[in-house]
Design an enzyme around this catalytic site. Structure first.
Site, PDB file in Angstrom:
ATOM      1  N   HIS A  92      40.491  66.157 131.987  1.00 42.24           N
ATOM      2  CA  HIS A  92      40.420  67.123 130.892  1.00 42.24           C
ATOM      3  C   HIS A  92      39.733  68.409 131.338  1.00 42.24           C
ATOM      4  O   HIS A  92      40.147  69.513 130.959  1.00 42.24           O
ATOM      5  CB  HIS A  92      39.673  66.492 129.712  1.00 42.24           C
ATOM      6  CG  HIS A  92      39.390  67.434 128.601  1.00 42.24           C
ATOM      7  ND1 HIS A  92      38.117  67.702 128.182  1.00 42.24           N
ATOM      8  CD2 HIS A  92      40.211  68.181 127.828  1.00 42.24           C
ATOM      9  CE1 HIS A  92      38.166  68.576 127.182  1.00 42.24           C
ATOM     10  NE2 HIS A  92      39.419  68.881 126.947  1.00 42.24           N
ATOM     11  N   GLU A  95      42.179  70.477 133.148  1.00 41.92           N
ATOM     12  CA  GLU A  95      43.081  71.116 132.191  1.00 41.92           C
ATOM     13  C   GLU A  95      42.509  72.462 131.735  1.00 41.92           C
ATOM     14  O   GLU A  95      43.220  73.465 131.659  1.00 41.92           O
ATOM     15  CB  GLU A  95      43.311  70.197 131.003  1.00 41.92           C
ATOM     16  CG  GLU A  95      44.189  70.800 129.914  1.00 41.92           C
ATOM     17  CD  GLU A  95      43.784  70.347 128.543  1.00 41.92           C
ATOM     18  OE1 GLU A  95      43.599  71.216 127.665  1.00 41.92           O
ATOM     19  OE2 GLU A  95      43.650  69.121 128.327  1.00 41.92           O
ATOM     20  N   HIS A  96      41.221  72.477 131.435  1.00 36.98           N
ATOM     21  CA  HIS A  96      40.571  73.747 131.071  1.00 36.98           C
ATOM     22  C   HIS A  96      40.652  74.752 132.220  1.00 36.98           C
ATOM     23  O   HIS A  96      40.942  75.936 132.007  1.00 36.98           O
ATOM     24  CB  HIS A  96      39.099  73.495 130.735  1.00 36.98           C
ATOM     25  CG  HIS A  96      38.846  73.040 129.340  1.00 36.98           C
ATOM     26  ND1 HIS A  96      38.071  73.753 128.452  1.00 36.98           N
ATOM     27  CD2 HIS A  96      39.255  71.934 128.662  1.00 36.98           C
ATOM     28  CE1 HIS A  96      38.008  73.113 127.298  1.00 36.98           C
ATOM     29  NE2 HIS A  96      38.713  71.996 127.399  1.00 36.98           N
ATOM     30  N   GLU A 172      32.476  70.748 123.452  1.00 33.18           N
ATOM     31  CA  GLU A 172      33.623  70.130 122.805  1.00 33.18           C
ATOM     32  C   GLU A 172      33.359  68.660 122.540  1.00 33.18           C
ATOM     33  O   GLU A 172      33.704  68.128 121.472  1.00 33.18           O
ATOM     34  CB  GLU A 172      34.872  70.299 123.672  1.00 33.18           C
ATOM     35  CG  GLU A 172      36.140  69.795 123.023  1.00 33.18           C
ATOM     36  CD  GLU A 172      37.364  70.026 123.890  1.00 33.18           C
ATOM     37  OE1 GLU A 172      38.381  69.348 123.657  1.00 33.18           O
ATOM     38  OE2 GLU A 172      37.321  70.875 124.804  1.00 33.18           O
TER      39      GLU A 172
END
Length: 478
Positions: A92, A95-96, A172
């Site tokens: 993840h 992905e950022h 997040e």
């Protein structure tokens, strides 16, 4: 093919825990159907076209010329289940980082280019995959291909950019998991239900791992998994498939194939008794989530229990007036909410879920007993033919709506590829749902829901405090 009600609370918490920077497509958009029928326009009924480039990239194109728009998606066969212990969340995080620029495209420019042509873009990460998409005017497709191929092998992953973005990811996690009690319950449910399989780790990562993560961890992940021979390109919209194949060869075809590592096969050991856990967190209401290990679809023509379990979940919680909401919430008023969910499409093992929150004056024990009683009723009495008919009617309607969306069609193609299936399996999947009988549903209810296989996680609410002010300058992307 996922007969899972959109409003299912476990599904909602699973979406949050999955840490998608975009939005995971709601499960109802994969709802199985009996037939497409005349309600779907002829261009949508055409089969997709598929090829494979010399570097291993799989390309699937579906022509749908009803609007001058196109969805362009790249699905990498790498998700949280491929992470190494101690680096949970790196899929993840990468992905950022994919939006932080390449040798030719500056940080943040990717999004600006897409917005500048009137399009939208985003990305999402799951246990099984990481995917990136743009929806743009059809004449901008080749440009999107060039941009996506560029960051497939020219990503600039600097220490400075990583240091800033890891703080965004940690925030997040706080917002979407640690401040969401039901997301914490789902996280604990997965960690309790799985002892060996990497599904036990949250997609967004444990905070302890995020605190220790370095830019080198992200670089290593990128070098290991981001390669054309580990990806599927999906294009749906106002295109000619031969033109798309040629454009793909001119853009993605210039990226060299990678040397992919061997993927270890991890088998979850048999569960030998009920597992229980408690999450204590600030919340308004108590809540309970339950899960049982169930089959994952491997052979679409033979794994008939998967289809029966999908129908079982829909009978319990697949439409307004389904058994759980009708019986537990409205009639008996035991629960304020109650849900069921089952997927069956994954690279790893699957779980069947039940969940609920007690009505005023009721306890978690009351809700758990009521949920299990509904399963016991089906184990003893089966389901009525009118319930099956209702579920299948809902399936047809959902299928029609999905096929009206370019994004829905692209998501279906990509999600099947991500779990080792294919759009070519679609007819078999539909036929599997078509053939489910009331006896099939009763049989799976009897087969998979013993006490020894059950995992239960309860939310014990703590007083809710006034939220502390967030640190200035830390925002989640998009």
């Amino acid at each position: 093919m996922r007969l899972w009600k959109q409003s299912c609370k476990v599904a909602a918490d699973r979406r949050d825990a999955a840490a998608t920077v975009g939005r995971e497509t709601p499960a109802w958009q994969w709802l199985g159907a009996l037939a497409l029928g005349a309600a779907i326009a002829a261009p949508v009924q055409a089969n997709p076209f598929e090829t494979r480039l010399d570097n291993g990239l799989r390309v699937v194109v579906k022509e749908d010329r009803r609007a001058p728009s196109v969805v362009h998606m790249v699905w990498y066969d790498a998700g949280a289940m491929d992470e190494v212990d101690g680096t949970s969340g790196v899929a993840h995080v990468l992905e950022h980082m994919m939006f932080k620029g390449t040798e030719t495209v500056g940080p943040g420019e990717f999004n600006k280019i897409v917005a500048g042509v009137g399009g939208r873009d985003n990305a999402f990460t799951g246990h099984d995959y990481t995917a990136y998409f743009q929806q743009v005017p059809a004449d901008q497709l080749e440009r999107m291909m060039g941009l996506e191929a560029d960051r497939m092998h020219h990503l600039q992953l600097t220490d400075e950019a990583f240091a800033k973005e890891i703080e965004v990811v940690k925030e997040e996690r706080r917002l979407r998991t640690e401040d969401q009690p039901r997301a914490l319950v789902y996280e604990e449910l997965m960690a309790t239900a799985f002892h060996a399989h990497p599904y036990q780790r949250p997609v967004i990562g444990w905070m302890t791992d995020l605190e220790r993560m370095t830019a080198d961890d992200a670089r290593r992940w990128y070098r290991t998994w981001y390669a054309p021979n580990n990806a599927t390109l999906v294009v749906v919209g106002d295109v000619d498939h031969q033109t798309v194949f040629r454009q793909a060869a001119q853009t993605y075809g210039q990226v060299a194939a990678g040397q992919l590592p061997a993927r270890p096969v991890v088998e979850e050991p048999p569960q030998r008794g009920t597992r229980r856990s408690v999450v204590r967190a600030p919340a308004e209401l108590p809540y309970v989530a339950m899960a049982w290990p169930t089959p994952t679809l491997r052979d679409p023509g033979a794994d008939t229990d998967v289809y029966a379990l999908q129908v079982l979940a829909a009978v319990l919680d697949g439409y307004d007036g389904a058994r759980l909401s009708r019986t537990l919430v409205r009639d008996k008023q035991v629960a304020q909410s109650a849900g069921a969910g089952y997927d069956g499409l994954a690279r790893g093992p699957s779980l069947f879920y039940l969940d609920g929150a007690p009505a005023p004056g009721k306890t978690l024990a009351d809700v758990e007993a009521a949920l299990r009683a509904e399963l016991a009723r089906i184990q003893a009495e089966g389901v009525a033919e009118h319930e099956l008919a209702r579920v299948k009617t809902q399936a047809v309607a959902s299928r029609v709506y999905q096929r009206d969306s370019l994004m829905g069609q692209a998501m279906e193609i990509g999600s099947l590829a991500a779990v080792g299936l294919s759009w070519k399996d679609e007819a078999t999947l539909l036929e599997g749902i078509r053939k489910v009988t009331a006896e099939d549903v009763k049989a799976v209810a009897q087969r998979y829901f013993s006490d020894d296989k059950m995992t239960v996680v309860a939310l014990d609410p703590l007083p809710i405090k006034t939220p502390a002010a967030r640190r200035p300058g830390v925002k989640t992307r998009h």
